[in-house]
Each structure stands twice: as structure tokens, then as C-alpha cells.
Design an enzyme around this catalytic site. Structure first.
Site, PDB file in Angstrom:
ATOM      1  N   GLY A 206     -38.388  14.868  30.813  1.00 39.08           N
ATOM      2  CA  GLY A 206     -38.032  15.845  31.846  1.00 39.08           C
ATOM      3  C   GLY A 206     -36.665  15.582  32.432  1.00 39.08           C
TER       4      GLY A 206
ATOM      5  N   GLY B 107     -34.571  14.092  34.542  1.00 40.49           N
ATOM      6  CA  GLY B 107     -34.602  12.961  35.466  1.00 40.49           C
ATOM      7  C   GLY B 107     -33.377  12.900  36.341  1.00 40.49           C
ATOM      8  NE  ARG B 108     -28.666  11.644  33.014  1.00 40.95           N
ATOM      9  CZ  ARG B 108     -27.595  11.192  32.435  1.00 40.95           C
ATOM     10  NH1 ARG B 108     -26.587  10.787  33.156  1.00 40.95           N
ATOM     11  NH2 ARG B 108     -27.528  11.145  31.129  1.00 40.95           N
TER      12      ARG B 108
ATOM     13  CE  LYS C 116     -26.467  14.995  31.194  1.00 45.29           C
ATOM     14  NZ  LYS C 116     -26.062  15.291  29.824  1.00 45.29           N
TER      15      LYS C 116
ATOM     16  N   GLY D 264     -31.013   8.959  38.755  1.00 49.98           N
ATOM     17  CA  GLY D 264     -30.679  10.386  38.840  1.00 49.98           C
ATOM     18  C   GLY D 264     -29.183  10.676  38.832  1.00 49.98           C
TER      19      GLY D 264
ATOM     20  NE  ARG E 251     -26.889  20.433  29.876  1.00 47.28           N
ATOM     21  CZ  ARG E 251     -27.539  19.363  29.408  1.00 47.28           C
ATOM     22  NH1 ARG E 251     -26.933  18.497  28.631  1.00 47.28           N
ATOM     23  NH2 ARG E 251     -28.787  19.146  29.726  1.00 47.28           N
TER      24      ARG E 251
ATOM     25  NE  ARG F 288     -34.023  19.702  27.617  1.00 51.35           N
ATOM     26  CZ  ARG F 288     -32.914  18.989  27.747  1.00 51.35           C
ATOM     27  NH1 ARG F 288     -32.631  18.075  26.852  1.00 51.35           N
ATOM     28  NH2 ARG F 288     -32.111  19.168  28.771  1.00 51.35           N
TER      29      ARG F 288
ATOM     30  CG  ASP G 276     -35.337  13.999  24.431  1.00 54.16           C
ATOM     31  OD1 ASP G 276     -35.556  13.424  23.352  1.00 54.16           O
ATOM     32  OD2 ASP G 276     -34.585  13.534  25.299  1.00 54.16           O
TER      33      ASP G 276
END
Ligand code: AMP
Ligand code: MG
Length: 486
Positions: free
Chosen positions: A84, A86-87, A107, A120, A170, A177, A245
Site C-alpha cells: 500500500g 506507505g508514503r 509521494k 512516510g 506524480r 497495479r 506492485d
């Protein structure tokens, strides 16, 4: 500035979870991609300070509703049921003037419910690397996520050593994914079906018309992945961490971690320090993409019309089709790179196979070789021939190849150079140059980053600056290893 919608949150939790960014101490804008913002519908662009607040997560731009996305994944072959964002946080999605929908994601904006042990955060170096390489990929026409913004956080992040932190923004066709499907599959068939229907509507509406839309979805994703990997390889690109992923369902390049462009052609080339077995070596990329597609197929099997052994066979057949799609795209790229007539596919394959062997044995720089070949193709003069022969340790064998190439059905004099130019960039983001601009940025000098960014964003343009930055690394400059840098 952007008009955010929230398409993905129509799907059930825990495919997404609401989460606020943590904020940073002293955000400072490093770069903002105004052209991309305008393409995404921004009519006014605010001042740098406001952009820095928004794209660091310090302030939420109007209409954004941050969520972290859930996904699982096979990392180097090992299944991790919960990865998942995470950051990362999805701010929302925007629809451009052509009606295409894009995700906008921060991100490095702080911890999320998926952070596990992580902080994170993102260090500055990987943020600048992703900015440069993704914008280069877009400029050469390789499907990719894009860079909208980079903001220095004014904080240090703890890695092997404390490093300056940054937040990257981004833009992606979506962040779904293969690992998202693996995550959904663990939550049951209905969650998987909801995700698959979502993806079909968003990316592959043509699959809906087929007898078995889920098998058709597998076919669409297989084709896009095959085309993508063929494009990477035509540029010498090694993704470096092709975990499930990091395999996008839309067929875009995603997650620029330890990625690198090879210089001297070597089919077994690996850069990543964490890829000990060479799982993601240059030449292994098609096989690994197929392996990842097989994991995707496993999640779709329960949804397919035909169940059991027969269903598996149908899926296997589709994944085998990867090879034909890959070969077809590779052949078209080879025709273009060699300046051949459109119907000279078999000749292109024979010539390119031979050239790859020569580049490997003669320790030739891949980008420099195609660049010099492009120039030689302009008029076949002796000076340029000498320049080409200077690139190899084995000039005689290469000279013989040049004769064969000239005897092949080339495009005519009027069109050949331009066609080859568009298939063979003058400049790529060479690893030592990327490292150099990161080192300067660590000392708070961002000028080299901006210079390299402008050059790799126009990679077919000849300029003094492009020529300087196009030169291969000397032995002492060469980057031998890359690090994930998370
Ligand atoms: P990546 O190597 O960037 O593809 O990340 C793999 C997984 O680790 C993803 O679930 C990321 O969100 C997570 N991750 C990577 N770095 C961090 C970090 N600094 N803090 C929290 N999670 C992270
Ligand atoms: Mg990833």
C-alpha cells in the site's frame, strides 16, 4: 488550480483509506511542470510559495481529498499481502481537455495506515531522479507516470545518513497495479470484480464488449506491458525493481527506484544493489513482465466465464501472446532505429541481433552508437564513419556490419535522417549525470538539475549543452550500482 474529482473512492475500502499529509517544516519549490499542469486543465498557476504549500502537503488544495491506496505485491518473488501507499497520498483525479483522467499523487508526504515501519518520507535524491527520468521517458514517447512538482521539505530524513527530504508529485493514468488486484483478491471476489470493472471502464472500455471481459482485460494489459518493455529495452532502460506492485495496469512505467540506463551494451546488465540474483537484469525484463502478468491472471481466474483447468489454459494462452506483441513492437522500433523501409522487418531483426552482439563484444555505448549511426546515415561520409568505428574495440567486424546495413533497404536520403533521429535520442539521463546533479542539489545548488531537466526533456535536440551531457561516463565517472533510496 486543478479541478479534482474522486473517481477511485467509488470503490470499497480498504482499496483506499482517507489520510491527511503530515506537513513539512519549510517547503521550498524546486520544480513545477507548468506545461503538464496546463494540460491537466490549470488556467492559472499560483506563485511558488502557494505551490510549495500544496505540493508538500502543508495545505490541501481546494477540492483535494487525500487517500492512501491499498495494494499487495510480490517483491523479488516473495508475496507481501499488505504493502500500500506507505508514503504516498492520492489528492484526487483530474480530467484533461481530451477527456482523459489522471491521478495526482504526493509521494513523501508522511505516514499513512500502510506505512508499516517506514517514516512516510522521501529523500531528495530519489525525487530528483524520478523527476528527470520520468520526464525523459515522456519526451521519447515511452508510456510513463509524469512529474508535476518537486518540493524540498526543509527537513532531514534518516537513512544510512541523514539526508535532505523532499516531496514529489506524480501524475499517472491511474495508480492501479498488479499488486492492487492481489490485494483485492484477498478481500474476496466481489472486491476483485469491482476493481476489474473499474479498470475496464477507466482504461480498457473495449474489453467490456468481449464475450469474457476479464479475459479480455488480461489480454489488454498483456499487450500494453509487452509494448512497454520493448520500448524500455530499445533505450537500454533497466527498471530494476519490477515487482508486481510496480507493474501498472495502464501500461505506464511506474516507480523509478534503482532504475538506470545501460551504457555499454550488455544483455545481462544489473545495476540495483538489491537485485542480487539478477532477477531484473536487462534481458530478463520480458520474462519477468510475463511472470507478473501470471500473478495478475491468478486474481482474474475466479471472474472468468470458463472455470477450472480450462480457464487456466485460456489465461496461459493470453500470457503467451506477450511474446508476439513484444516481438512486433520491438521490430517496429528496430526498423525506426536503423532507418529501414517499413516492410523490412526481418532484415531489421537480423541486423539488430548482429549489432547487439557487436555492441556487447566491442564494448560499445548503446546510445552513442545509435546517435553516431544516425549522423552517418545523413550522407555516409568518411569522417562520420571513422567516428562510429572509434566507438568499438572491434572496428573491423563493425565495419563489415556497416556494409551490410548500407546494403539493406534503407529509407531514402530525404527521410532517413529525420526518421532515425526521432528513434535515437541525442541524450539520455546518464547515470553519472543524474548522480552529479543530485550531489549539487544536496549542496543546495539546483542549477545543474534544471539544466539536465531541460536537456532530457528535449532529447532529440542537438545543442552544445546536449552534446556535453550526452557524453558517456569515463571509467572514473561510471555508476556501477544504484540504490533503491527509499
Ligand atoms: P517501493 O520500493 O517504493 O516500490 O515501495 C515498496 C513499499 O514500501 C510500498 O508499499 C511503499 O509505500 C513502502 N515504502 C517505501 N518507502 C517507504 C517509507 N519511507 N515509508 C513508508 N513506506 C514506504
Ligand atoms: Mg512501489
Amino acid at each position: 488550480m486543478l479541478t479534482f474529482e474522486h473517481d477511485y473512492t467509488r470503490l470499497p475500502e480498504p482499496l483506499w483509506l482517507a489520510c491527511e499529509p503530515s506537513g513539512v517544516r519549510a517547503p521550498k519549490l524546486i520544480a513545477f511542470n507548468e506545461a503538464l499542469a496546463r494540460k491537466l486543465g490549470a488556467s492559472v498557476v499560483p506563485d511558488d510559495e502557494t505551490l510549495a504549500q500544496w505540493f508538500s502537503g502543508n495545505e490541501i488544495p481546494s477540492g483535494a481529498k487525500p487517500v492512501a491506496l491499498g495494494y499487495a505485491g510480490h517483491q523479488f518473488g516473495n508475496f507481501v499481502p499488505q504493502l500500500g501507499d506507505g508514503r504516498a497520498l492520492l489528492l484526487g483525479d483530474v480530467v484533461d481537455a481530451e477527456g482523459k483522467r489522471f491521478d495526482v499523487q504526493l509521494k513523501g508526504s508522511g505516514r499513512t495506515p500502510f506505512s508499516r515501519g517506514g517514516d512516510g518520507r522521501s529523500p531528495l535524491g530519489p525525487v530528483l531522479r524520478e523527476y528527470l527520468v520520468s520526464e525523459f521517458m515522456a519526451a521519447v514517447g515511452v508510456p510513463t507516470t509524469r512529474a508535476l512538482a518537486a518540493v524540498a521539505s526543509g527537513e532531514r530524513v534518516a537513512r544510512q545518513m541523514p539526508e535532505p527530504g523532499a516531496v514529489f508529485t506524480r501524475v499517472a493514468s491511474s495508480h492501479v497495479r498488479v499488486g492492487t488486484f492481489q490485494f483485492a483478491a484477498r478481500h474476496g471476489e466481489e472486491t476483485t470484480r469491482a476493481l476489474a470493472d473499474y479498470v475496464i471502464a477507466r482504461h480498457y472500455p473495449e474489453a467490456r464488449e468481449q464475450d469474457d471481459p476479464y479475459l479480455a482485460l488480461l489480454e489488454c494489459v498483456t499487450r500494453r506491458q509487452a509494448e512497454l518493455v520493448a520500448r524500455w529495452m530499445s533505450l537500454g532502460f533497466i527498471h530494476g525493481v519490477m515487482n508486481t506492485d510496480n507493474t501498472s495496469i495502464s501500461g505506464e512505467t511506474i516507480d523509478y527506484g534503482p532504475c538506470a540506463f545501460m551504457e555499454q551494451f550488455d544483455p545481462r546488465k544489473v545495476f540495483s544493489s538489491i537485485d542480487e540474483g539478477g532477477r531484473y537484469a536487462f534481458n530478463n525484463q520480458p520474462a519477468v513482465a510475463q511472470w507478473n502478468l501470471a500473478r495478475f491472471a491468478e486474481t482474474l481466474l475466479p471472474l472468468m466465464n470458463v472455470q477450472g483447468e480450462e480457464g487456466v489454459e485460456l489465461a496461459v494462452e493470453v500470457i503467451r501472446g506477450f511474446e508476439a506483441h513484444f516481438d512486433k513492437t520491438r521490430q517496429a522500433l528496430r526498423i525506426a532505429k536503423l532507418g529501414l523501409a517499413e516492410d523490412a522487418g526481418d532484415t531489421a531483426d537480423t541486423l539488430m541481433d548482429a549489432l547487439e552482439t557487436l555492441m556487447h563484444q566491442g564494448r560499445m555505448d548503446m546510445t552513442a552508437t545509435f546517435d553516431a549511426l544516425t549522423h552517418y546515415a545523413e550522407g555516409f561520409d568518411d569522417i562520420r564513419r571513422e567516428a562510429l568505428l572509434a566507438l568499438t574495440d572491434q572496428p573491423e567486424a563493425f565495419d563489415a556490419w556497416l556494409e551490410q546495413w548500407r546494403a539493406a533497404p534503407l529509407l531514402n536520403d530525404a527521410t532517413r535522417f529525420d526518421a532515425m533521429r526521432l528513434a535515437n535520442p541525442v541524450v539520455i539521463p546518464r547515470n553519472h549525470r543524474v548522480k552529479e546533479v543530485i550531489d549539487s542539489a544536496m549542496e543546495d545548488d539546483f542549477a545543474p538539475f534544471h539544466t539536465l531537466l531541460s536537456v532530457v526533456s528535449a532529447p532529440f535536440d542537438e545543442s552544445v549543452e546536449a552534446r556535453r551531457l550526452a557524453a558517456p561516463a569515463t571509467d572514473s565517472q561510471a555508476v556501477l550500482r544504484t540504490f533503491c533510496g527509499t
